[in-house]
Design a protein around this motif. Sequence first.
Motif, PDB file in Angstrom:
ATOM      1  N   ASP A  60       0.826  -1.208   0.000  1.00 26.99           N
ATOM      2  CA  ASP A  60       0.000   0.000   0.000  1.00 26.99           C
ATOM      3  C   ASP A  60       0.858   1.254   0.000  1.00 26.99           C
ATOM      4  OD1 ASP A  60      -2.204  -1.655   0.080  1.00 26.99           O
ATOM      5  OD2 ASP A  60      -2.532  -1.428   2.245  1.00 26.99           O
ATOM      6  N   GLU A  61       1.951   1.244   0.772  1.00 27.96           N
ATOM      7  CA  GLU A  61       2.842   2.400   0.824  1.00 27.96           C
ATOM      8  C   GLU A  61       3.460   2.686  -0.535  1.00 27.96           C
ATOM      9  OE1 GLU A  61       5.028   3.284   4.925  1.00 27.96           O
ATOM     10  OE2 GLU A  61       5.388   1.235   4.236  1.00 27.96           O
ATOM     11  N   LEU A  62       3.937   1.645  -1.200  1.00 28.60           N
ATOM     12  CA  LEU A  62       4.551   1.837  -2.515  1.00 28.60           C
ATOM     13  C   LEU A  62       3.526   2.344  -3.511  1.00 28.60           C
ATOM     14  CD1 LEU A  62       6.935   1.593  -4.468  1.00 28.60           C
ATOM     15  CD2 LEU A  62       6.246  -0.784  -4.887  1.00 28.60           C
ATOM     16  N   TRP A  63       2.348   1.773  -3.499  1.00 27.56           N
ATOM     17  CA  TRP A  63       1.294   2.189  -4.421  1.00 27.56           C
ATOM     18  C   TRP A  63       0.937   3.657  -4.195  1.00 27.56           C
ATOM     19  CZ3 TRP A  63      -0.944  -1.147  -8.087  1.00 27.56           C
ATOM     20  CH2 TRP A  63      -2.019  -0.644  -8.798  1.00 27.56           C
ATOM     21  N   SER A  64       0.784   4.033  -2.922  1.00 27.53           N
ATOM     22  CA  SER A  64       0.414   5.411  -2.593  1.00 27.53           C
ATOM     23  C   SER A  64       1.516   6.388  -2.975  1.00 27.53           C
ATOM     24  CB  SER A  64       0.122   5.510  -1.090  1.00 27.53           C
ATOM     25  OG  SER A  64      -0.226   6.835  -0.727  1.00 27.53           O
ATOM     26  N   TRP A  65       2.770   6.054  -2.639  1.00 24.60           N
ATOM     27  CA  TRP A  65       3.877   6.945  -2.993  1.00 24.60           C
ATOM     28  C   TRP A  65       3.997   7.090  -4.505  1.00 24.60           C
ATOM     29  CZ3 TRP A  65       8.283   5.550  -5.837  1.00 24.60           C
ATOM     30  CH2 TRP A  65       9.177   6.598  -6.059  1.00 24.60           C
ATOM     31  N   SER A  66       3.865   5.980  -5.240  1.00 29.83           N
ATOM     32  CA  SER A  66       3.999   6.017  -6.694  1.00 29.83           C
ATOM     33  C   SER A  66       2.902   6.873  -7.319  1.00 29.83           C
ATOM     34  CB  SER A  66       3.935   4.586  -7.259  1.00 29.83           C
ATOM     35  OG  SER A  66       4.927   3.768  -6.686  1.00 29.83           O
ATOM     36  N   ALA A  67       1.665   6.715  -6.827  1.00 28.03           N
ATOM     37  CA  ALA A  67       0.561   7.497  -7.363  1.00 28.03           C
ATOM     38  C   ALA A  67       0.757   8.982  -7.079  1.00 28.03           C
ATOM     39  CB  ALA A  67      -0.758   7.014  -6.769  1.00 28.03           C
ATOM     40  N   GLU A  68       1.242   9.294  -5.892  1.00 27.12           N
ATOM     41  CA  GLU A  68       1.482  10.702  -5.549  1.00 27.12           C
ATOM     42  C   GLU A  68       2.609  11.264  -6.404  1.00 27.12           C
ATOM     43  OE1 GLU A  68       3.395  14.075  -3.896  1.00 27.12           O
ATOM     44  OE2 GLU A  68       4.315  12.081  -3.811  1.00 27.12           O
ATOM     45  N   PHE A  69       3.643  10.480  -6.661  1.00 23.49           N
ATOM     46  CA  PHE A  69       4.797  10.982  -7.402  1.00 23.49           C
ATOM     47  C   PHE A  69       4.441  11.283  -8.856  1.00 23.49           C
ATOM     48  CE2 PHE A  69       8.872  11.152  -9.455  1.00 23.49           C
ATOM     49  CZ  PHE A  69       9.724  11.649  -8.477  1.00 23.49           C
ATOM     50  N   ILE A  70       3.657  10.424  -9.471  1.00 26.96           N
ATOM     51  CA  ILE A  70       3.312  10.648 -10.885  1.00 26.96           C
ATOM     52  C   ILE A  70       2.080  11.523 -11.043  1.00 26.96           C
ATOM     53  CG2 ILE A  70       4.359   8.463 -11.581  1.00 26.96           C
ATOM     54  CD1 ILE A  70       1.516   7.354 -11.923  1.00 26.96           C
ATOM     55  N   GLY A  71       1.458  11.911  -9.912  1.00 27.72           N
ATOM     56  CA  GLY A  71       0.359  12.860  -9.975  1.00 27.72           C
ATOM     57  C   GLY A  71      -0.995  12.263 -10.245  1.00 27.72           C
ATOM     58  N   THR A  72      -1.205  10.994  -9.851  1.00 25.30           N
ATOM     59  CA  THR A  72      -2.527  10.382 -10.081  1.00 25.30           C
ATOM     60  C   THR A  72      -3.258  10.098  -8.774  1.00 25.30           C
ATOM     61  OG1 THR A  72      -1.592   8.141 -10.107  1.00 25.30           O
ATOM     62  CG2 THR A  72      -1.786   9.300 -12.218  1.00 25.30           C
ATOM     63  N   LYS A  73      -2.664  10.465  -7.636  1.00 23.70           N
ATOM     64  CA  LYS A  73      -3.315  10.190  -6.353  1.00 23.70           C
ATOM     65  C   LYS A  73      -4.472  11.144  -6.147  1.00 23.70           C
ATOM     66  CE  LYS A  73      -2.274   9.440  -1.461  1.00 23.70           C
ATOM     67  NZ  LYS A  73      -1.211   9.452  -0.434  1.00 23.70           N
ATOM     68  N   SER A  74      -5.620  10.569  -5.831  1.00 28.38           N
ATOM     69  CA  SER A  74      -6.820  11.402  -5.659  1.00 28.38           C
ATOM     70  C   SER A  74      -6.868  12.028  -4.266  1.00 28.38           C
ATOM     71  CB  SER A  74      -8.075  10.548  -5.880  1.00 28.38           C
ATOM     72  OG  SER A  74      -8.110   9.456  -4.999  1.00 28.38           O
TER      73      SER A  74
END
Length: 371
Positions: A357-371
Amino acid sequence: MLLRWFVFFPIFVALTAALVDNFARRDSPPLTTNASADLDSYDIAGKTVLVTGGSNGVGFAAAKKISERGGKVIVTGRSKSTVENAVQNLPEGAEGLKLDFIAADDDPASIKSFVSALSGLLGQQGKLDVILWNAGTAYRPDATPYDVEINERSVDFLVATNHLGHFALLQALLPDIKKWNTRNVFTSSISHQLGSAAYLPGPPSAPSGPGGPFLLYGETKLMNALTALKLQRIFDADPSTAATAVVATPGFCATKIMSAGDRSVHSFDPLSYLPLIKSSEQGGGVLAYAAFVPSPPAGLILLPYWVWDGASLYLDGVWRGAWYNFVQEMLMQWTSPAGHVYAHRLNPVAYDEGRQDELWSWSAEFIGTKS
């Protein structure tokens, strides 16, 4: 000294390998002893397969095996010339698209441009039956790690290429992947055993010292496994999809990775690389098998040789990674016949849902897709 190395080392390896191989046959038989023959029996004709990094190496070999059995393959590469060359050397019907994970959105090779071009290739009724998330690289032994820019933020080149690029494309395609019931095969490596994910929730960087770049490579390969298991959890939680995620490694193969030129079995210096390397064709066979084998074992890694899962009970961190890289892979690649595919447990960290979950969340935030 050199003479002793050539005389005694092969004897030591042969005796040790014979003992390990004898144990392996009793402890964990292979899923198959002839992956190529199994592929011949699978329903591949007419299936559409996207192979990232499919313009050379094991990706190209996998694409060729699939297309020779009637599959429609779409291969990607970072340059127009490599993509065109790959398509020319594949059976009729193959397609190629440029894809550069770190290209800006207005670049014809960017993920945004690629998704648009892919939609045009597939048409309204088309779908991807399989995606081989295969593109990847490693630093050469004499290279210095460096950063690249993604969304005006710096991140190590290996992290960008081996993980974040795939993750960004996955986010763009995920709704369709669920709808298409796509098989997702993530190309990892036995080197994922070196990873710890201790850097989370931030980005990793290469540790200082001569082995730092290789340790970072191991972290990126663990990222592939963490992403695959998280993705499978997403699929399992959605009753409307039958999509699956599989982790596989082609083994240590003769490709251009980590090398400025083409590496072949005959060009290797035996003092630097043990004569245990597999061909790209053999490695590609493992990936093609993973793409179509019915009901692959859940939560395991498919690989072309046996390993001792029990090592994770006694070894941790770098010691575990060193065992799997320099003992298990080097010995077992030599003794495992071509065509064998085994299923074994991943690095224990890969099963940590909190890390996933941490990796998924960090990756989404880094590429700008985290809601």
